[in-house]
Design an enzyme around this catalytic site. Structure first.
Site, short mmCIF file in Angstrom:
data_model
loop_
_atom_site.label_atom_id
_atom_site.label_comp_id
_atom_site.label_asym_id
_atom_site.label_seq_id
_atom_site.Cartn_x
_atom_site.Cartn_y
_atom_site.Cartn_z
N CYS A 191 -13.60 -9.99 6.36
CA CYS A 191 -14.87 -10.57 5.94
C CYS A 191 -15.33 -10.08 4.57
O CYS A 191 -16.29 -10.61 4.02
CB CYS A 191 -15.96 -10.30 6.98
SG CYS A 191 -16.48 -8.57 7.01
N CYS A 201 -14.61 -2.91 11.64
CA CYS A 201 -15.57 -3.41 10.67
C CYS A 201 -16.93 -3.61 11.35
O CYS A 201 -17.03 -4.34 12.34
CB CYS A 201 -15.09 -4.73 10.08
SG CYS A 201 -16.30 -5.48 8.98
N CYS A 251 -17.91 -7.69 10.99
CA CYS A 251 -17.27 -8.76 11.75
C CYS A 251 -16.59 -8.26 13.02
O CYS A 251 -16.10 -9.06 13.81
CB CYS A 251 -16.27 -9.53 10.89
SG CYS A 251 -14.82 -8.57 10.43
N ASP A 277 -3.81 1.30 6.68
CA ASP A 277 -2.84 0.95 5.65
C ASP A 277 -2.58 -0.55 5.57
O ASP A 277 -2.45 -1.12 4.49
CB ASP A 277 -1.52 1.71 5.88
CG ASP A 277 -1.72 3.22 5.81
OD1 ASP A 277 -2.70 3.65 5.16
OD2 ASP A 277 -0.92 3.95 6.40
N CYS A 290 -13.17 -4.63 4.13
CA CYS A 290 -12.65 -5.33 5.30
C CYS A 290 -11.89 -6.54 4.79
O CYS A 290 -12.44 -7.37 4.07
CB CYS A 290 -13.79 -5.76 6.22
SG CYS A 290 -13.24 -6.91 7.51
N ASP A 311 0.85 -1.19 0.00
CA ASP A 311 0.00 0.00 0.00
C ASP A 311 0.89 1.23 0.00
O ASP A 311 1.76 1.38 0.85
CB ASP A 311 -0.90 0.00 1.24
CG ASP A 311 -1.81 1.22 1.27
OD1 ASP A 311 -2.62 1.38 0.34
OD2 ASP A 311 -1.68 2.03 2.21
N GLU A 348 -1.55 -1.04 -5.94
CA GLU A 348 -2.62 -0.24 -6.52
C GLU A 348 -2.21 0.34 -7.87
O GLU A 348 -1.05 0.68 -8.06
CB GLU A 348 -2.91 0.96 -5.63
CG GLU A 348 -3.70 0.67 -4.40
CD GLU A 348 -3.60 1.85 -3.46
OE1 GLU A 348 -4.56 2.63 -3.41
OE2 GLU A 348 -2.57 1.98 -2.80
ZN LIG Z 1 -15.21 -7.42 8.51
#
Ligand SMILES: [Zn+2]
Length: 393
Positions: A325, A341, A344, A351, A322, A185, A269
Site C-alpha cells: 500500500c 503493515c 493494510c 527482505d 509497505c 535486496d 539499492e
Molecule cells: Zn500496507
C-alpha cells in the site's frame, strides 16, 4: 567492451621455471626503463634541447643493446620486455594525468608477471600456447567469446594464472527469457533476496574457510619472524586467501549471470557502503559478501544482454515502505525480519518486501523515462545507465 577472465594454469616444472624467468625479465626491464627514464629526465632538464624520455625511445634503446648487454632476455618471449616498457609508459601517462602516483620499482614476489599480445599466444579449449614454451594447461576454458586482446601471466600465492582480456562484440539482443523486472535486496542474512521471493545464501564453503583463515592468521603471529615455519605458514595463508577470493568470485558470477539472464531491468539499492563500513559487524559481512562486486557484475552483464540496472536513491527507504500500500514505517530495527503493515495489514518478510519495493522503483523509473505513469511508491530515484567496465581481478 573489454572483459577479462583469470584462469588458473597448471604448468609443469619446466613451464613454471619459464614463467618465473619471463616475469623476472619483465620486472628487470621495467625497473631498468624506470631508472633510464629518471636519468634522461634529469638530463633534459639541464639541456631542454634533448628529447624527453618516452616509452617508444626506451624500447628502441633496449632493442639496440639487449643482445650484447642482456643476452639472457632472448630465452623468453620478446613480449615480456616490450610490454613491460609499454606498461611503464602507461604508468607515466597516468601519473601526468593525475590519475596515479609516480611509478614505483617492481619487486620480486609482489610483481611477478608478464604480458603477451594476441599475436604471441593462442587459446584452445583448456590450454594456452606461450611463445618459446608451447602449450600450458588451463583449469577452465575461456568464459568469453570475442577477439582476444592480450594475456597477462602472473603468480599469486605461488600459483600461476593467465588473465585473458577479450573484446566482446556488441551486446546480444535480449532474449525472450530476459524481459521482466526484478528487485534485488542485498542483505546480511541472505546474500541476495529477489522480489520473486528467492534467496541466495553466500557459498557455504566460505564460512568454513573463513574460520580456518582466522585460525591460520592467529597462528602466524605466534611464529618466530624469519623462521622457515613462518614462511610456510605465510604461504599457506596466502593460498587460503586466494581460494576464498576465487570461491567468492565464482559464486557472484553465477548469481549475476542468472539474474541478468532472467531479467531485463534490475532494481538495486545504491548502498552507502562507506557509511556501512563504519559499522564493524556489518563491515565484515559486507566485505565478505562482495556487494560492490555483485553490483559491478550486474551492471556490465545487464548492458551485455541489452538490459539495465536502476539504482535507488541512497535515501530510498526500501525496507520501511509497505510494498502493498505504500505506507511508510517510522522505524524498523535491523533485527526485525517480519513485520505487519499497520495500514493494510499485509505481513511482510523484511527482505522480500525490500526487494519488491526496489522492483517497483525500477518499474516506475523506467516507465516515467518512457513518458508513462509512475507506478509504485518510489519517490526519489535516478536511473543510472550501467557503465561499461573492464572486469579486472
Ligand atoms: Zn500496507
Amino acid at each position: 567492451m573489454f572483459v577479462a577472465h583469470r584462469i588458473r594454469l597448471d604448468p609443469n616444472n619446466v613451464q613454471a621455471t619459464y614463467f618465473a624467468r619471463a616475469a623476472g625479465t619483465a620486472r628487470f626491464v621495467y625497473n631498468w626503463a624506470l631508472s633510464e627514464w629518471r636519468k634522461q629526465y634529469e638530463v633534459c632538464k639541464v639541456d631542454p634541447m634533448l628529447p624527453r624520455p618516452s616509452e617508444a625511445a626506451l624500447r628502441r634503446l633496449l632493442n639496440s643493446i639487449k643482445r650484447e648487454q642482456f643476452p639472457w632476455m632472448l630465452a623468453v618471449t620478446k613480449n615480456a620486455p616490450q610490454m613491460a616498457i609499454m606498461q611503464l609508459g602507461r604508468a607515466f601517462e597516468n601519473f601526468f594525468a593525475g590519475r596515479a602516483r609516480y611509478p614505483r620499482f617492481r619487486r620480486k614476489g609482489r610483481d611477478d608477471r608478464f604480458t603477451l599480445t594476441n599475436d604471441q599466444f593462442q587459446v584452445e579449449g583448456r590450454r594456452i600456447r606461450i611463445p618459446k614454451l608451447g602449450w600450458v594447461r588451463m583449469r577452465e576454458t575461456l568464459r568469453f567469446v570475442g577477439r582476444i586482446v592480450s594475456a597477462s601471466v602472473a603468480r599469486v600465492a605461488n600459483y600461476w594464472y593467465a588473465s585473458i582480456t577479450v573484446e566482446t562484440s556488441d551486446p546480444p539482443t535480449s532474449s525472450a527469457e530476459n524481459q521482466g523486472t526484478v528487485g534485488v535486496d542485498l542483505g546480511v542474512k541472505a546474500l541476495v533476496t529477489l522480489s520473486t521471493g528467492e534467496t541466495f545464501e553466500g557459498p557455504k564453503a566460505l564460512r568454513f574457510l573463513l574460520i580456518r583463515l582466522r585460525r591460520l592468521s592467529r597462528g602466524l603471529s605466534r611464529k618466530v619472524k624469519g623462521s622457515r615455519n613462518r614462511d610456510k605458514a605465510k604461504l599457506k595463508l596466502a593460498r587460503l586467501h586466494t581460494r576464498i577470493a576465487n570461491i567468492r568470485r565464482d559464486s557472484l558470477h553465477q548469481l549475476s549471470t542468472s539474474i541478468t539472464r532472467r531479467f531485463h531491468t534490475i532494481g538495486i539499492e545504491d548502498l552507502n557502503v562507506k557509511g556501512m563500513l563504519g559499522n564493524r559487524h556489518l563491515a565484515r559481512a559486507i566485505a565478505d559478501m562482495g556487494f560492490f562486486e555483485l553490483r559491478r557484475q550486474l551492471e556490465y552483464k545487464a548492458v551485455w544482454r541489452g538490459g539495465q540496472v536502476v539504482l535507488a536513491d541512497r535515501w530510498f527507504p526500501s525496507s520501511k515502505l509497505c510494498s502493498t500500500c505504500g505506507y511508510r514505517l517510522g522505524e524498523l530495527g535491523l533485527d526485525v525480519r517480519q513485520w505487519t503493515c499497520p495500514s493494510c495489514g499485509v505481513s511482510h518478510d523484511r527482505d522480500v518486501n525490500a526487494a519488491t519495493n526496489l522492483r517497483n522503483m525500477a518499474v516506475s523509473s523506467t516507465a516515467s523515462a518512457c513518458g508513462g505513469e509512475g507506478a509504485g511508491p518510489a519517490r526519489e530515484r535516478r536511473v543510472k545507465p550501467a557503465p561499461v567496465k573492464q572486469e579486472s581481478n
